[in-house]
Design a protein around this motif. Structure first.
Motif, PDB file in Angstrom:
ATOM      1  N   GLU A  81       0.826  -1.205   0.000  1.00 29.19           N
ATOM      2  CA  GLU A  81       0.000   0.000   0.000  1.00 29.19           C
ATOM      3  C   GLU A  81       0.863   1.260   0.000  1.00 29.19           C
ATOM      4  O   GLU A  81       0.610   2.191  -0.768  1.00 29.19           O
ATOM      5  N   GLU A  82       1.877   1.279   0.844  1.00 32.08           N
ATOM      6  CA  GLU A  82       2.735   2.455   0.937  1.00 32.08           C
ATOM      7  C   GLU A  82       3.517   2.674  -0.356  1.00 32.08           C
ATOM      8  O   GLU A  82       3.773   3.817  -0.756  1.00 32.08           O
ATOM      9  N   ALA A  83       3.898   1.579  -1.022  1.00 34.71           N
ATOM     10  CA  ALA A  83       4.620   1.700  -2.284  1.00 34.71           C
ATOM     11  C   ALA A  83       3.733   2.365  -3.330  1.00 34.71           C
ATOM     12  O   ALA A  83       4.169   3.256  -4.080  1.00 34.71           O
ATOM     13  N   TYR A  84       2.472   1.963  -3.378  1.00 37.87           N
ATOM     14  CA  TYR A  84       1.540   2.563  -4.332  1.00 37.87           C
ATOM     15  C   TYR A  84       1.167   3.984  -3.924  1.00 37.87           C
ATOM     16  O   TYR A  84       0.986   4.863  -4.779  1.00 37.87           O
ATOM     17  N   VAL A  85       1.033   4.225  -2.648  1.00 32.38           N
ATOM     18  CA  VAL A  85       0.737   5.578  -2.172  1.00 32.38           C
ATOM     19  C   VAL A  85       1.851   6.530  -2.619  1.00 32.38           C
ATOM     20  O   VAL A  85       1.586   7.670  -3.036  1.00 32.38           O
ATOM     21  N   LEU A 125       8.553  -5.320  -5.936  1.00 31.52           N
ATOM     22  CA  LEU A 125       7.311  -5.638  -5.229  1.00 31.52           C
ATOM     23  C   LEU A 125       6.199  -5.988  -6.209  1.00 31.52           C
ATOM     24  O   LEU A 125       5.401  -6.890  -5.956  1.00 31.52           O
ATOM     25  N   LEU A 126       6.145  -5.282  -7.334  1.00 33.17           N
ATOM     26  CA  LEU A 126       5.155  -5.609  -8.356  1.00 33.17           C
ATOM     27  C   LEU A 126       5.366  -7.021  -8.882  1.00 33.17           C
ATOM     28  O   LEU A 126       4.407  -7.776  -9.081  1.00 33.17           O
ATOM     29  N   GLY A 127       6.626  -7.380  -9.121  1.00 30.55           N
ATOM     30  CA  GLY A 127       6.926  -8.713  -9.608  1.00 30.55           C
ATOM     31  C   GLY A 127       6.508  -9.783  -8.630  1.00 30.55           C
ATOM     32  O   GLY A 127       5.911 -10.808  -9.004  1.00 30.55           O
ATOM     33  N   THR A 128       6.780  -9.546  -7.348  1.00 30.30           N
ATOM     34  CA  THR A 128       6.403 -10.504  -6.308  1.00 30.30           C
ATOM     35  C   THR A 128       4.895 -10.670  -6.239  1.00 30.30           C
ATOM     36  O   THR A 128       4.380 -11.792  -6.189  1.00 30.30           O
ATOM     37  N   GLU A 129       4.177  -9.562  -6.259  1.00 31.95           N
ATOM     38  CA  GLU A 129       2.722  -9.635  -6.126  1.00 31.95           C
ATOM     39  C   GLU A 129       2.074 -10.287  -7.350  1.00 31.95           C
ATOM     40  O   GLU A 129       1.066 -10.991  -7.221  1.00 31.95           O
ATOM     41  N   ASN A 130       2.656 -10.095  -8.502  1.00 37.63           N
ATOM     42  CA  ASN A 130       2.131 -10.764  -9.696  1.00 37.63           C
ATOM     43  C   ASN A 130       2.365 -12.270  -9.644  1.00 37.63           C
ATOM     44  O   ASN A 130       1.537 -13.044 -10.142  1.00 37.63           O
ATOM     45  N   LEU A 131       3.467 -12.677  -9.055  1.00 34.40           N
ATOM     46  CA  LEU A 131       3.703 -14.113  -8.879  1.00 34.40           C
ATOM     47  C   LEU A 131       2.613 -14.744  -8.019  1.00 34.40           C
ATOM     48  O   LEU A 131       2.257 -15.906  -8.206  1.00 34.40           O
ATOM     49  N   HIS A 132       2.095 -13.952  -7.084  1.00 35.59           N
ATOM     50  CA  HIS A 132       1.034 -14.432  -6.194  1.00 35.59           C
ATOM     51  C   HIS A 132      -0.362 -14.072  -6.713  1.00 35.59           C
ATOM     52  O   HIS A 132      -1.342 -14.151  -5.975  1.00 35.59           O
ATOM     53  N   ARG A 133      -0.443 -13.636  -7.983  1.00 29.19           N
ATOM     54  CA  ARG A 133      -1.717 -13.299  -8.628  1.00 29.19           C
ATOM     55  C   ARG A 133      -2.503 -12.239  -7.844  1.00 29.19           C
ATOM     56  O   ARG A 133      -3.719 -12.315  -7.686  1.00 29.19           O
ATOM     57  N   ALA A 134      -1.761 -11.266  -7.315  1.00 30.43           N
ATOM     58  CA  ALA A 134      -2.360 -10.134  -6.579  1.00 30.43           C
ATOM     59  C   ALA A 134      -3.177 -10.596  -5.378  1.00 30.43           C
ATOM     60  O   ALA A 134      -4.175  -9.961  -5.012  1.00 30.43           O
ATOM     61  N   ARG A 135      -2.736 -11.647  -4.739  1.00 32.63           N
ATOM     62  CA  ARG A 135      -3.467 -12.199  -3.586  1.00 32.63           C
ATOM     63  C   ARG A 135      -3.661 -11.175  -2.486  1.00 32.63           C
ATOM     64  O   ARG A 135      -4.748 -11.067  -1.903  1.00 32.63           O
ATOM     65  N   TRP A 136      -2.619 -10.423  -2.175  1.00 28.60           N
ATOM     66  CA  TRP A 136      -2.725  -9.442  -1.087  1.00 28.60           C
ATOM     67  C   TRP A 136      -3.283  -8.114  -1.585  1.00 28.60           C
ATOM     68  O   TRP A 136      -4.003  -7.440  -0.868  1.00 28.60           O
ATOM     69  N   LEU A 137      -2.941  -7.761  -2.810  1.00 29.48           N
ATOM     70  CA  LEU A 137      -3.399  -6.492  -3.362  1.00 29.48           C
ATOM     71  C   LEU A 137      -4.922  -6.423  -3.411  1.00 29.48           C
ATOM     72  O   LEU A 137      -5.520  -5.367  -3.207  1.00 29.48           O
ATOM     73  N   ARG A 138      -5.557  -7.546  -3.685  1.00 27.29           N
ATOM     74  CA  ARG A 138      -7.015  -7.577  -3.769  1.00 27.29           C
ATOM     75  C   ARG A 138      -7.677  -7.259  -2.439  1.00 27.29           C
ATOM     76  O   ARG A 138      -8.863  -6.912  -2.402  1.00 27.29           O
ATOM     77  N   GLN A 139      -6.946  -7.347  -1.349  1.00 22.51           N
ATOM     78  CA  GLN A 139      -7.517  -7.099  -0.034  1.00 22.51           C
ATOM     79  C   GLN A 139      -7.583  -5.607   0.303  1.00 22.51           C
ATOM     80  O   GLN A 139      -8.220  -5.219   1.282  1.00 22.51           O
ATOM     81  N   SER A 140      -6.923  -4.792  -0.507  1.00 22.22           N
ATOM     82  CA  SER A 140      -6.803  -3.373  -0.169  1.00 22.22           C
ATOM     83  C   SER A 140      -7.862  -2.518  -0.856  1.00 22.22           C
ATOM     84  O   SER A 140      -7.893  -2.415  -2.083  1.00 22.22           O
ATOM     85  N   VAL A 141      -8.721  -1.905  -0.064  1.00 25.94           N
ATOM     86  CA  VAL A 141      -9.703  -0.945  -0.579  1.00 25.94           C
ATOM     87  C   VAL A 141      -9.015   0.388  -0.858  1.00 25.94           C
ATOM     88  O   VAL A 141      -9.346   1.108  -1.805  1.00 25.94           O
ATOM     89  N   ARG A 142      -8.027   0.687  -0.061  1.00 26.82           N
ATOM     90  CA  ARG A 142      -7.301   1.949  -0.172  1.00 26.82           C
ATOM     91  C   ARG A 142      -6.683   2.131  -1.560  1.00 26.82           C
ATOM     92  O   ARG A 142      -6.730   3.225  -2.136  1.00 26.82           O
ATOM     93  N   LEU A 143      -6.126   1.071  -2.114  1.00 28.87           N
ATOM     94  CA  LEU A 143      -5.449   1.173  -3.398  1.00 28.87           C
ATOM     95  C   LEU A 143      -6.416   1.411  -4.546  1.00 28.87           C
ATOM     96  O   LEU A 143      -6.092   2.101  -5.510  1.00 28.87           O
ATOM     97  N   LYS A 144      -7.597   0.846  -4.465  1.00 28.31           N
ATOM     98  CA  LYS A 144      -8.593   1.059  -5.522  1.00 28.31           C
ATOM     99  C   LYS A 144      -8.971   2.533  -5.608  1.00 28.31           C
ATOM    100  O   LYS A 144      -9.168   3.077  -6.695  1.00 28.31           O
TER     101      LYS A 144
END
Length: 225
Positions: A81-85, A125-144
């Protein structure tokens, strides 16, 4: 008789503990943990990152890490989240809507490329999250919410360009951003293999400058009338 053990105990008693330091300055401790976690996750991915290593990098202990962030997964999500912020906040400061449409798109392209260059941990971090198919990213309302602002402002710039007759009617804000981001991300995330295969050091300043111009040219060429 020299009571060296007693002297050591007194020195240790005078020395503030990690937990006491954290309690006095919780924001500084949180920031140190986040910075350390960002480096650890960027270097080793979600699976390879160790809580012990993060705590050591931050100059604190695991107890404080769990106190502020819950567990490793919650800490990883916070790092994401902080990386995207960071990048979305910097994009807002561009005020691309205050420029001419072509200048606004050019500025966004230049900014994105330079941000990727200056923040390699973000790409990792983007590469890592894509390996996990955005498993954690999908949990964040803040990023949307953050990304909706980006697309909204980019849409306004494109609409202005269409009204002025400089952009094609089918210019899509998501496509424009994907063009910009993909040209920068692919180049940098594959720099070592591409440099080896083609026998050209892609990270030489001259090559970086040439690719920067290419990103702007390709992006604008894809939406110009």
């Amino acid at each position: 008789m020299n009571d060296s053990g007693g002297n050591r105990e007194k020195k240790q008693a005078r020395r503030p503990s990690t937990e006491r330091t954290a309690q006095r300055d919780p924001e500084r401790t949180r920031a140190a943990i986040l910075e350390a976690a960002t480096r650890e996750f960027a270097e080793n991915g979600m699976g390879g990152a160790r809580v012990d290593a993060i705590a050591e990098r931050a100059g604190t202990n695991k107890r404080m890490l769990y106190h502020y962030f819950g567990d490793k997964e919650q800490l990883y999500l916070k790092v994401l989240e902080e990386a995207y912020v960071g990048i979305r906040t910097a994009e807002r400061a561009l005020h691309i809507g205050d420029r001419s449409p072509e200048e606004g798109i050019s500025e966004l392209a230049l900014f994105t490329w330079r941000y990727f260059l200056q923040h390699p941990e973000f790409l990792s971090l983007l590469g890592t999250e894509n390996l996990h198919r955005a498993r954690w990213l999908r949990q964040s309302v803040r990023l949307k919410e953050l990304h909706s602002h980006l697309i909204g402002e980019l849409s306004q710039v494109l609409e202005q360009g269409k009204k002025q007759g400089v952009f094609i009617e089918t210019a899509d804000p998501l496509h424009v951003y994907l063009t910009i981001a993909s040209l920068g991300y692919f180049y940098l995330s594959n720099q070592f293999t591409l440099s080896t295969i083609f026998g050209r050091d892609l990270i030489e300043p001259a090559n970086l400058n040439a690719w920067e111009k290419h990103i702007v040219h390709v992006t604008l060429a894809s939406i110009r009338r």
